[in-house]
Design an enzyme around this catalytic site. Structure first.
Site, PDB file in Angstrom:
ATOM      1  N   ARG A  33       9.995  14.872   4.491  1.00  0.00           N
ATOM      2  CA  ARG A  33       8.633  15.121   5.107  1.00  0.00           C
ATOM      3  C   ARG A  33       8.583  15.410   6.359  1.00  0.00           C
ATOM      4  O   ARG A  33       9.505  14.916   7.090  1.00  0.00           O
ATOM      5  CB  ARG A  33       7.833  13.932   4.801  1.00  0.00           C
ATOM      6  CG  ARG A  33       7.668  13.709   2.942  1.00  0.00           C
ATOM      7  CD  ARG A  33       6.643  12.787   2.811  1.00  0.00           C
ATOM      8  NE  ARG A  33       6.485  12.624   1.152  1.00  0.00           N
ATOM      9  CZ  ARG A  33       5.467  12.284   0.614  1.00  0.00           C
ATOM     10  NH1 ARG A  33       4.233  11.843   1.466  1.00  0.00           N
ATOM     11  NH2 ARG A  33       5.511  12.039  -0.699  1.00  0.00           N
ATOM     12  N   LEU A  64       5.724 -15.342  -6.478  1.00  0.00           N
ATOM     13  CA  LEU A  64       5.729 -13.987  -6.991  1.00  0.00           C
ATOM     14  C   LEU A  64       6.846 -13.575  -5.960  1.00  0.00           C
ATOM     15  O   LEU A  64       7.100 -13.637  -4.844  1.00  0.00           O
ATOM     16  CB  LEU A  64       4.601 -13.054  -6.530  1.00  0.00           C
ATOM     17  CG  LEU A  64       4.828 -11.633  -6.633  1.00  0.00           C
ATOM     18  CD1 LEU A  64       4.477 -11.344  -8.049  1.00  0.00           C
ATOM     19  CD2 LEU A  64       3.474 -11.068  -5.852  1.00  0.00           C
ATOM     20  N   HIS A 119      -2.082   6.971   3.812  1.00  0.00           N
ATOM     21  CA  HIS A 119      -1.060   5.938   3.747  1.00  0.00           C
ATOM     22  C   HIS A 119      -1.639   4.650   4.192  1.00  0.00           C
ATOM     23  O   HIS A 119      -1.472   3.525   3.715  1.00  0.00           O
ATOM     24  CB  HIS A 119      -0.145   6.433   4.516  1.00  0.00           C
ATOM     25  CG  HIS A 119       0.803   7.478   3.973  1.00  0.00           C
ATOM     26  ND1 HIS A 119       1.168   7.894   2.880  1.00  0.00           N
ATOM     27  CD2 HIS A 119       1.242   8.691   4.765  1.00  0.00           C
ATOM     28  CE1 HIS A 119       1.586   8.964   2.612  1.00  0.00           C
ATOM     29  NE2 HIS A 119       1.946   9.622   3.881  1.00  0.00           N
ATOM     30  N   GLY A 134      -1.600  11.010   0.033  1.00  0.00           N
ATOM     31  CA  GLY A 134      -1.894  12.263   0.565  1.00  0.00           C
ATOM     32  C   GLY A 134      -2.955  13.207   0.176  1.00  0.00           C
ATOM     33  O   GLY A 134      -3.970  13.543   0.846  1.00  0.00           O
ATOM     34  N   ASP A 179       1.631   6.609  -5.827  1.00  0.00           N
ATOM     35  CA  ASP A 179       1.270   8.038  -5.505  1.00  0.00           C
ATOM     36  C   ASP A 179       0.134   8.444  -5.200  1.00  0.00           C
ATOM     37  O   ASP A 179      -0.912   8.006  -5.968  1.00  0.00           O
ATOM     38  CB  ASP A 179       2.157   8.853  -6.639  1.00  0.00           C
ATOM     39  CG  ASP A 179       2.496  10.256  -5.886  1.00  0.00           C
ATOM     40  OD1 ASP A 179       2.664  10.465  -4.872  1.00  0.00           O
ATOM     41  OD2 ASP A 179       2.552  11.216  -7.007  1.00  0.00           O
ATOM     42  N   GLY A 180      -0.311   9.393  -4.569  1.00  0.00           N
ATOM     43  CA  GLY A 180      -1.529  10.054  -4.551  1.00  0.00           C
ATOM     44  C   GLY A 180      -2.247   9.828  -3.040  1.00  0.00           C
ATOM     45  O   GLY A 180      -3.218  10.078  -2.842  1.00  0.00           O
ATOM     46  N   TRP A 240      -5.544  11.898  -1.655  1.00  0.00           N
ATOM     47  CA  TRP A 240      -6.791  11.165  -1.418  1.00  0.00           C
ATOM     48  C   TRP A 240      -7.194  11.187  -0.066  1.00  0.00           C
ATOM     49  O   TRP A 240      -8.531  11.466   0.109  1.00  0.00           O
ATOM     50  CB  TRP A 240      -6.413   9.693  -1.627  1.00  0.00           C
ATOM     51  CG  TRP A 240      -7.559   8.761  -1.250  1.00  0.00           C
ATOM     52  CD1 TRP A 240      -8.434   8.206  -2.428  1.00  0.00           C
ATOM     53  CD2 TRP A 240      -7.992   8.034   0.087  1.00  0.00           C
ATOM     54  NE1 TRP A 240      -9.323   7.466  -1.465  1.00  0.00           N
ATOM     55  CE2 TRP A 240      -9.115   7.299  -0.277  1.00  0.00           C
ATOM     56  CE3 TRP A 240      -7.410   8.213   1.389  1.00  0.00           C
ATOM     57  CZ2 TRP A 240      -9.689   6.632   0.816  1.00  0.00           C
ATOM     58  CZ3 TRP A 240      -8.182   7.455   2.294  1.00  0.00           C
ATOM     59  CH2 TRP A 240      -9.117   6.621   1.947  1.00  0.00           C
ATOM     60  N   ARG A 290       6.168  11.550 -13.891  1.00  0.00           N
ATOM     61  CA  ARG A 290       7.748  11.434 -13.502  1.00  0.00           C
ATOM     62  C   ARG A 290       8.149  10.174 -12.663  1.00  0.00           C
ATOM     63  O   ARG A 290       7.356   9.473 -12.239  1.00  0.00           O
ATOM     64  CB  ARG A 290       8.164  12.956 -12.770  1.00  0.00           C
ATOM     65  CG  ARG A 290       7.418  12.959 -11.496  1.00  0.00           C
ATOM     66  CD  ARG A 290       7.814  14.318 -10.625  1.00  0.00           C
ATOM     67  NE  ARG A 290       7.063  14.470  -9.683  1.00  0.00           N
ATOM     68  CZ  ARG A 290       6.107  15.377  -9.530  1.00  0.00           C
ATOM     69  NH1 ARG A 290       5.858  16.243 -10.526  1.00  0.00           N
ATOM     70  NH2 ARG A 290       5.497  15.594  -8.298  1.00  0.00           N
ATOM     71  N   ASP A 294      14.234  10.571  -0.655  1.00  0.00           N
ATOM     72  CA  ASP A 294      13.790  12.071  -0.549  1.00  0.00           C
ATOM     73  C   ASP A 294      12.591  12.040   0.571  1.00  0.00           C
ATOM     74  O   ASP A 294      12.343  13.437   0.716  1.00  0.00           O
ATOM     75  CB  ASP A 294      13.458  12.795  -1.737  1.00  0.00           C
ATOM     76  CG  ASP A 294      14.794  13.185  -2.455  1.00  0.00           C
ATOM     77  OD1 ASP A 294      15.704  13.414  -2.090  1.00  0.00           O
ATOM     78  OD2 ASP A 294      14.830  12.855  -3.929  1.00  0.00           O
TER      79      ASP A 294
HETATM   80  C1  IPE Z   1       7.744   9.152  -5.078  1.00  0.00           C
HETATM   81  O1  IPE Z   1       6.466  10.029  -4.703  1.00  0.00           O
HETATM   82  C2  IPE Z   1       7.924   7.834  -3.761  1.00  0.00           C
HETATM   83  C3  IPE Z   1       7.037   7.253  -3.511  1.00  0.00           C
HETATM   84  C4  IPE Z   1       5.792   6.698  -4.287  1.00  0.00           C
HETATM   85  C5  IPE Z   1       7.499   6.311  -2.325  1.00  0.00           C
HETATM   86  P1  IPE Z   1       6.603  11.168  -4.085  1.00  0.00           P
HETATM   87  O2  IPE Z   1       5.173  11.851  -3.809  1.00  0.00           O
HETATM   88  O3  IPE Z   1       7.590  11.476  -3.036  1.00  0.00           O
HETATM   89  O4  IPE Z   1       7.299  11.927  -5.423  1.00  0.00           O
HETATM   90  P2  IPE Z   1       7.219  13.426  -5.832  1.00  0.00           P
HETATM   91  O5  IPE Z   1       7.669  14.449  -4.758  1.00  0.00           O
HETATM   92  O6  IPE Z   1       5.641  13.846  -6.305  1.00  0.00           O
HETATM   93  O7  IPE Z   1       8.226  13.561  -7.135  1.00  0.00           O
HETATM   94  C1  IPE Z   2       2.552   8.094  -1.986  1.00  0.00           C
HETATM   95  O1  IPE Z   2       1.698   9.212  -1.507  1.00  0.00           O
HETATM   96  C2  IPE Z   2       3.319   7.621  -0.593  1.00  0.00           C
HETATM   97  C3  IPE Z   2       4.459   7.928  -0.501  1.00  0.00           C
HETATM   98  C4  IPE Z   2       5.414   8.843  -1.346  1.00  0.00           C
HETATM   99  C5  IPE Z   2       5.142   7.457   0.483  1.00  0.00           C
HETATM  100  P1  IPE Z   2       1.910  10.665  -1.221  1.00  0.00           P
HETATM  101  O2  IPE Z   2       2.291  10.787   0.211  1.00  0.00           O
HETATM  102  O3  IPE Z   2       3.302  11.044  -2.087  1.00  0.00           O
HETATM  103  O4  IPE Z   2       0.618  11.422  -1.692  1.00  0.00           O
HETATM  104  P2  IPE Z   2       0.476  12.681  -2.326  1.00  0.00           P
HETATM  105  O5  IPE Z   2       1.442  12.763  -3.573  1.00  0.00           O
HETATM  106  O6  IPE Z   2       1.014  13.654  -1.562  1.00  0.00           O
HETATM  107  O7  IPE Z   2      -0.883  12.736  -2.686  1.00  0.00           O
HETATM  108 MG    MG Z   3       3.255  12.257  -4.008  1.00  0.00          MG
END
Ligand code: IPE
Ligand code: IPE
Ligand code: MG
Length: 248
Positions: A75, A135, A41, A27, A24-25, A29, A195, A71
């Site tokens: 997006r 792996l 991404h 976006g 996660d993160g 970043w 979470r 979910d």
């Molecule tokens: C969970 O991250 C899904 C993936 C990492 C692929 P999200 O960014 O979608 O989760 P929430 O919305 O913060 O719970």
């Molecule tokens: C995780 O990063 C990638 C996916 C959920 C596919 P996010 O796109 O959720 O990035 P943030 O959480 O918005 O920073």
């Molecule tokens: Mg996220």
């Protein structure tokens, strides 16, 4: 193998681990650099390459990466397309390398809603890497744990009594895991949120959870090593009393 401190001794005593990563993160970043989310991404894929390379040396036998959740369809369409395209090009570009390096790819999740070209890339990557024994790299795409549990439960509806092992087998089937759904030893979530976001709810029943504040594109092999070191310091009790008490 090269481990760098005394935690090594603990790590070497473990059987090969199942590590799951909620990447996660991306976006945030990108936003912090004034870049579009899709660039985050893209940078995230580089982090995937780093952890896949490092995992076998760190006693990881199975690595499950959350790439796209059920979910995430909510997006914006251009982000959905960018994410699914990245998964497809990763599979097309890496399958041969993975096969050569003993990495077996499996993609878990639904396959009835993804683009046909991605489905074809998944099937090709799974076929070409099927002999990999070093792996098991599981990539979760259009994956929802609740959806998988629900579908496995519906499948079992006619059975009077179901063992956990049988249910796990069904769960493996509905997610295309190719085998029984495997318990996670260590779950890592980057990006600072605490979470599970519908990832491996059944499989994480006794997983150790490690939350990392770094955004996923910044994640390095050393961060994986540190999380595994942290795992090595935890005492897993599975509902029992601590070993030292049991021995009294
Ligand atoms: C969970 O991250 C899904 C993936 C990492 C692929 P999200 O960014 O979608 O989760 P929430 O919305 O913060 O719970
Ligand atoms: C995780 O990063 C990638 C996916 C959920 C596919 P996010 O796109 O959720 O990035 P943030 O959480 O918005 O920073
Ligand atoms: Mg996220």
């Amino acid at each position: 193998m090269h481990f760098i401190d005394e935690r090594t001794l603990l790590i070497e005593n473990f059987p090969r681990l199942h590590v799951a990563i909620l990447m996660d993160g991306n976006g945030r970043w990108a936003a912090s650099r004034g870049l579009p989310r899709s660039e985050g991404h893209r940078a995230g894929v580089e982090a995937v390459r780093r952890v896949v390379k490092a995992a076998p040396e760190l006693a990881v036998g199975t690595l499950t990466l959350f790439a796209f959740s059920g979910d995430n369809w909510q997006r914006p369409a251009n982000e959905v397309i960018a994410l699914l395209d990245l998964v497809e090009s990763y599979l097309l570009g890496e399958a041969a390398n993975c096969a050569a390096g003993g990495v077996r790819i499996r993609v878990i999740g639904r396959r009835d809603r993804i683009p046909p070209s991605l489905k074809a890339a998944i099937e090709a990557a799974e076929a070409v890497t099927s002999q990999g024994r070093g792996l098991e790299l599981r990539i979760a795409v259009d994956y929802s744990s609740r959806d998988a549990i629900l579908r496995a439960a519906c499948w079992m509806l006619s059975s009077l009594e179901v063992s956990q092992a049988e249910f796990a087998r069904r769960l493996g089937e509905v997610t295309h895991a190719g085998r029984s759904s495997a318990d996670v030893d260590l779950l890592i979530r980057t990006g600072g949120e605490h979470r599970l976001s519908d990832f491996l709810l059944w499989e994480c029943a006794y997983a150790e959870l490690v939350f990392v504040s770094k955004m996923w594109p910044e994640f390095e092999a050393g961060d994986l090593e540190a999380a595994i070191g942290e795992f090595g310091l935890r005492e897993r009790r599975f509902g029992r009393v601590p070993a030292v008490v049991a021995g009294d």
